[in-house]
Design an enzyme around this catalytic site. Structure first.
Site, short mmCIF file in Angstrom:
data_model
loop_
_atom_site.label_atom_id
_atom_site.label_comp_id
_atom_site.label_asym_id
_atom_site.label_seq_id
_atom_site.Cartn_x
_atom_site.Cartn_y
_atom_site.Cartn_z
N GLN A 109 0.84 -1.19 0.00
CA GLN A 109 0.00 0.00 0.00
C GLN A 109 0.88 1.24 0.00
O GLN A 109 0.38 2.35 -0.16
CB GLN A 109 -0.85 0.05 1.27
CG GLN A 109 -1.83 -1.08 1.43
CD GLN A 109 -2.45 -1.02 2.81
OE1 GLN A 109 -1.92 -1.58 3.76
NE2 GLN A 109 -3.56 -0.34 2.95
N HIS A 137 -0.95 1.45 -4.62
CA HIS A 137 -1.36 2.85 -4.59
C HIS A 137 -0.41 3.77 -5.34
O HIS A 137 -0.44 4.97 -5.16
CB HIS A 137 -1.52 3.32 -3.13
CG HIS A 137 -2.60 2.60 -2.40
ND1 HIS A 137 -2.72 2.61 -1.03
CD2 HIS A 137 -3.63 1.85 -2.85
CE1 HIS A 137 -3.77 1.88 -0.68
NE2 HIS A 137 -4.33 1.41 -1.76
P1 NAD Z 1 -1.91 3.19 8.50
O1 NAD Z 1 -1.15 4.43 8.67
O2 NAD Z 1 -3.38 3.21 8.51
O3 NAD Z 1 -1.43 2.07 9.56
C1 NAD Z 1 -0.10 1.75 9.79
C2 NAD Z 1 -0.05 0.46 10.60
O4 NAD Z 1 1.31 0.13 10.85
C3 NAD Z 1 -0.75 0.53 11.94
O5 NAD Z 1 -1.59 -0.60 12.06
C4 NAD Z 1 0.41 0.48 12.97
O6 NAD Z 1 0.05 -0.22 14.15
C5 NAD Z 1 1.45 -0.27 12.20
N1 NAD Z 1 2.83 0.03 12.56
C6 NAD Z 1 3.40 1.24 12.79
N2 NAD Z 1 4.72 1.11 13.02
C7 NAD Z 1 5.00 -0.21 12.92
C8 NAD Z 1 6.19 -0.96 13.06
N3 NAD Z 1 7.37 -0.39 13.33
N4 NAD Z 1 6.13 -2.31 12.91
C9 NAD Z 1 4.92 -2.92 12.65
N5 NAD Z 1 3.77 -2.24 12.51
C10 NAD Z 1 3.80 -0.91 12.65
O7 NAD Z 1 -1.37 2.67 7.19
P2 NAD Z 1 -1.86 1.61 6.18
O8 NAD Z 1 -2.94 0.78 6.75
O9 NAD Z 1 -0.65 1.02 5.66
O10 NAD Z 1 -2.42 2.41 4.96
C11 NAD Z 1 -3.14 3.54 4.87
C12 NAD Z 1 -2.80 4.24 3.57
O11 NAD Z 1 -1.79 5.15 3.80
C13 NAD Z 1 -2.27 3.35 2.51
O12 NAD Z 1 -3.19 3.41 1.51
C14 NAD Z 1 -0.94 3.94 2.02
O13 NAD Z 1 -1.03 4.18 0.63
C15 NAD Z 1 -0.86 5.25 2.71
N6 NAD Z 1 0.45 5.62 3.32
C16 NAD Z 1 1.63 5.25 2.77
C17 NAD Z 1 2.83 5.60 3.40
C18 NAD Z 1 4.13 5.19 2.80
O14 NAD Z 1 4.25 5.09 1.59
N7 NAD Z 1 5.16 4.93 3.61
C19 NAD Z 1 2.80 6.32 4.58
C20 NAD Z 1 1.56 6.70 5.11
C21 NAD Z 1 0.38 6.32 4.47
#
Ligand code: NAD
Length: 268
Positions: A109, A137
């Site tokens: 994602q 995405h």
């Molecule tokens: P989210 O932000 O909704 O959730 C992130 C999840 O990761 C949470 O459940 C949290 O508990 C967990 N988490 C955080 N740190 C962690 C770690 N160190 N180890 C294990 N788990 C950990 O994100 P989502 O559900 O991935 O997606 C939401 C949308 O946000 C996606 O559609 C994505 O496209 C977008 N997004 C992408 C990025 C990126 O590219 N890095 C960043 C933010 C959001």
């Protein structure tokens, strides 16, 4: 399996065992995989939606007001990807699982491009050796022309936006859009189809660092389970899928995935 996850060591060993015996293993990753690299998540502590209005980043807003959208997106891009960041131990463990022939694909994602970067750092993109990377995405480091489909490095589009040249346009005159799926925009059909097929074909689906509340990621573990696949969860917090998952590792992905890799390597 019984959904009882009292001993996390058992879950890790069981998952490693299933991975070793599986024909098709697929990883589904979310923002939690990249959080340890310094890329903020959308929600949760210090998530970017605490600082930005989610409603300004919709496809509808882009179409109504592309100039304003690009100026806001420039701020978001700087907040999310402004610092230099690199793949971490979780990205690297997935690449290693791919290179050892255990992992068929990484369905992500994330739009940060870190899975591709981790694969590239071991010379692993496009040579058919490691796991495929499917960016559900899109990729925030690219921009796409909404008229002719030309794809370009997003950096030059952002530089133009920063200089007041908004919305940045392609040579054909079309408006560029960040090459990511905006809220209210459809996912690319072919990528989505492939992700669903992979989930259905997987003997093990490993969901890492995803809150599993955003579609279609939320339904991929269900597809895997329906066709008899083992579902493993790696997350710092509970997800809606935990209760029905076969293995739950409530841990940091940068800690759990290297341990899982070692257990896969060490067993058998
Ligand atoms: P989210 O932000 O909704 O959730 C992130 C999840 O990761 C949470 O459940 C949290 O508990 C967990 N988490 C955080 N740190 C962690 C770690 N160190 N180890 C294990 N788990 C950990 O994100 P989502 O559900 O991935 O997606 C939401 C949308 O946000 C996606 O559609 C994505 O496209 C977008 N997004 C992408 C990025 C990126 O590219 N890095 C960043 C933010 C959001």
């Amino acid at each position: 399996m019984d959904g009882d996850h009292d001993d996390p060591g058992d879950d890790l060993e069981r998952l490693a065992d299933r991975i070793r015996g599986a024909e098709t293993v697929v990883a589904l990753t979310g923002a939690g995989v990249s959080a340890p690299s310094g890329v903020p998540t959308f929600r949760g502590d210090e998530g970017v939606w605490d600082r930005f209005d989610e409603g300004q980043f919709t496809h509808d807003r882009f179409r109504r007001d592309p100039a304003g959208f690009w100026l806001d997106r420039l701020e978001l891009q700087r907040a999310m990807y402004g610092d230099t960041y690199e793949p971490n131990a979780a990205h690297e463990a997935l690449v290693a699982l791919g290179r050892r022939g255990y992992l068929e694909a990484i369905v992500t994602q994330n739009t940060d491009g870190l899975h591709l970067e981790a694969a590239r750092s071991v010379g692993d993109v496009g040579d058919g050796e490691g796991a495929d990377v499917l960016e559900l995405h899109g990729n925030a480091h690219r921009a796409v022309c909404t008229a002719c489909g030309d794809r370009t490095d997003a950096e030059s589009a952002f530089e133009r936006a920063a200089a007041g040249d908004v919305p940045p346009r392609c040579e054909c005159g079309g408006v560029y859009k960040p090459d990511v799926v905006l809220f209210g925009e459809r996912l690319p059909a072919a990528v989505l189809r492939r992700a669903r097929t992979l989930a259905e074909e997987s003997n093990v689906l490993l969901a890492v660092g995803s809150s599993l509340v955003v579609e279609p990621a939320a339904s991929l573990p269900r597809l895997a389970a329906r066709t008899g696949g083992t579902v493993g969860i790696v997350n710092l917090e509970a997800t809606p899928v935990d209760a029905t998952a076969d293995a739950v590792l409530r841990a940091d992905a940068t800690d759990a995935l290297p341990r899982l890799l070692a257990a896969v390597d060490g067993g058998g």
